[in-house]
Design an enzyme around this catalytic site. Sequence first.
Site, short mmCIF file in Angstrom:
data_model
loop_
_atom_site.label_atom_id
_atom_site.label_comp_id
_atom_site.label_asym_id
_atom_site.label_seq_id
_atom_site.Cartn_x
_atom_site.Cartn_y
_atom_site.Cartn_z
N GLU A 99 -7.48 -10.44 -6.90
CA GLU A 99 -8.58 -9.46 -7.03
C GLU A 99 -8.83 -9.10 -8.49
O GLU A 99 -9.97 -8.98 -8.94
CB GLU A 99 -8.24 -8.19 -6.25
CG GLU A 99 -8.21 -8.38 -4.75
CD GLU A 99 -7.70 -7.13 -4.05
OE1 GLU A 99 -8.52 -6.42 -3.44
OE2 GLU A 99 -6.50 -6.86 -4.13
N SER B 101 0.85 -1.18 0.00
CA SER B 101 0.00 0.00 0.00
C SER B 101 0.89 1.23 0.00
O SER B 101 1.98 1.22 0.57
CB SER B 101 -0.88 -0.01 1.25
OG SER B 101 -1.29 1.31 1.56
#
Length: 491
Positions: free
Chosen positions: A313, A300
């Site tokens: 994802e 992140s």
Amino acid sequence: MAKSKSTAQRGARRAAAKPAPETGAVSRAALAGAADPLLVRFNASIDVDRRLYRHDVRASRAHARMLGARGIISAADAEAIDRGLAEVEKQIDRGEMEWNLDLEDIHTHVERALQKRIGGAAGRLHTARSRNDQVATDLKLYLTQEAVPRLSTSVRGLMKALVTKARAHEGALLPGYTHLQRAQPMLFAHHLLAYVESFSRDLGRLESARARADECPLGAGALAATPFPIDRERVARELGFGRVTRNSIDAVASRDAPLEMLSACAIAMVQLSRLAEELVLWSAAEFQFVELSDAYCTGSSIMPHKRNPDAAELARAKAGRVVGDLVSLLTTVKGLPLAYDKDLQEDKEPLFDAVDSTADAFDVMAGVVLTLRVRTDRMLAAVSDGFLFSTDLADWLVEAGVPFREAHRAVGALVQECLRTGRKPADLSEEELKALHPKFDESARARLDARDSLRRRDVVGGPAPSRVAAELSRWEKELNLVRRVKPRRPR
Ligand code: ARG
């Protein structure tokens, strides 16, 4: 009103002033002037269909050789066209083709490049054919000889990864789920093989779609075939097709072949997205059944501790995209009158997108699965939840002669008693068991064991370790994964 003239108005004026340029679209013979620049851009499909160039050149070479063999064009012209087309292909291979919106599509580009190389004879290539049967042929070559082999390799790649992983953790247990609630003890390998089973049906769908698409449209012309004595069988054979199409209208109008491919991709992707979702879930702190390799995670930009399962994802998200591709072409084809309509040019973008996205997603997920760290300790801890054995206890009562519904009620009461007193079934005394059902005795406790529970599920398709081991061997053979012991070279 607007002060300046619209682009369209300006385009129309320019068009009226200029004659059709020699280098422009070959198909404007009966039209006065040049096309509006907006239409040129709107009409061009070259950015999408140029990737068909190898198929287009191959089909054109087969067509030219057939024209020569049948005496429809001279042997010398056929020979010049054939050699010229081989050079055009190499020119495109080398990245030396100048793509030009004025030339609309790949068919016109190839023909124009041929004309530049060999001159007048190039004008004979389009004898006895139309871009309508040409594009239908290119598309079927792409589907049967490029898309299906590529997709099958990718789907098989993931199946191999799943079987390899299942074999590596053959004895590992985890809870099986229904409604995402822990249901019954399960073998991790049986869970992974469930995906292998469903992906094998995707392979079947691809193969049966390929078999139906395996017919050569060339010779259908624009829609009404041709008066020339062509040899369709020869062209089909040379291109590796199994047969020729049987109706010239259908040959140029139908798009169920790409639709079937899109549908096979969409179904495969929807199944893949379930695996992706499970890996996302299982890698979350709440489960921790697996750890995804750093090679398939990202960090992140703000939270330094994050390990995001982006690969899984995105595989999940691409399923939506591929379903969209299917809906896009279904909607395009719906309601079109026979035969060819320009709408059909819009078939390629969703098709290519779906094939690329599907192959990529399966390739990436194979990497994700192969590099996965399986936390068998965490999965085992989750299995040790005593309530997973409620069905086993009910089955024990049934074996003792109790009707299943009555057994189900008794074990239901047992679970309630445990929940009320904060205990697990194994914590109950023999007296307490007997109070719940008089048939219970101490030996029922042996059923509170996951491996025992699995061993008893020894039916075809069941998760008994021996059954799963046999299925693993079957898949290893099927996927050529049979481990060969490498003979050590003596030093
Ligand atoms: N670029 C066209 C397509 O992809 C080729 C066929 C064009 N045919 C025609 N009649 N304009 O569909």
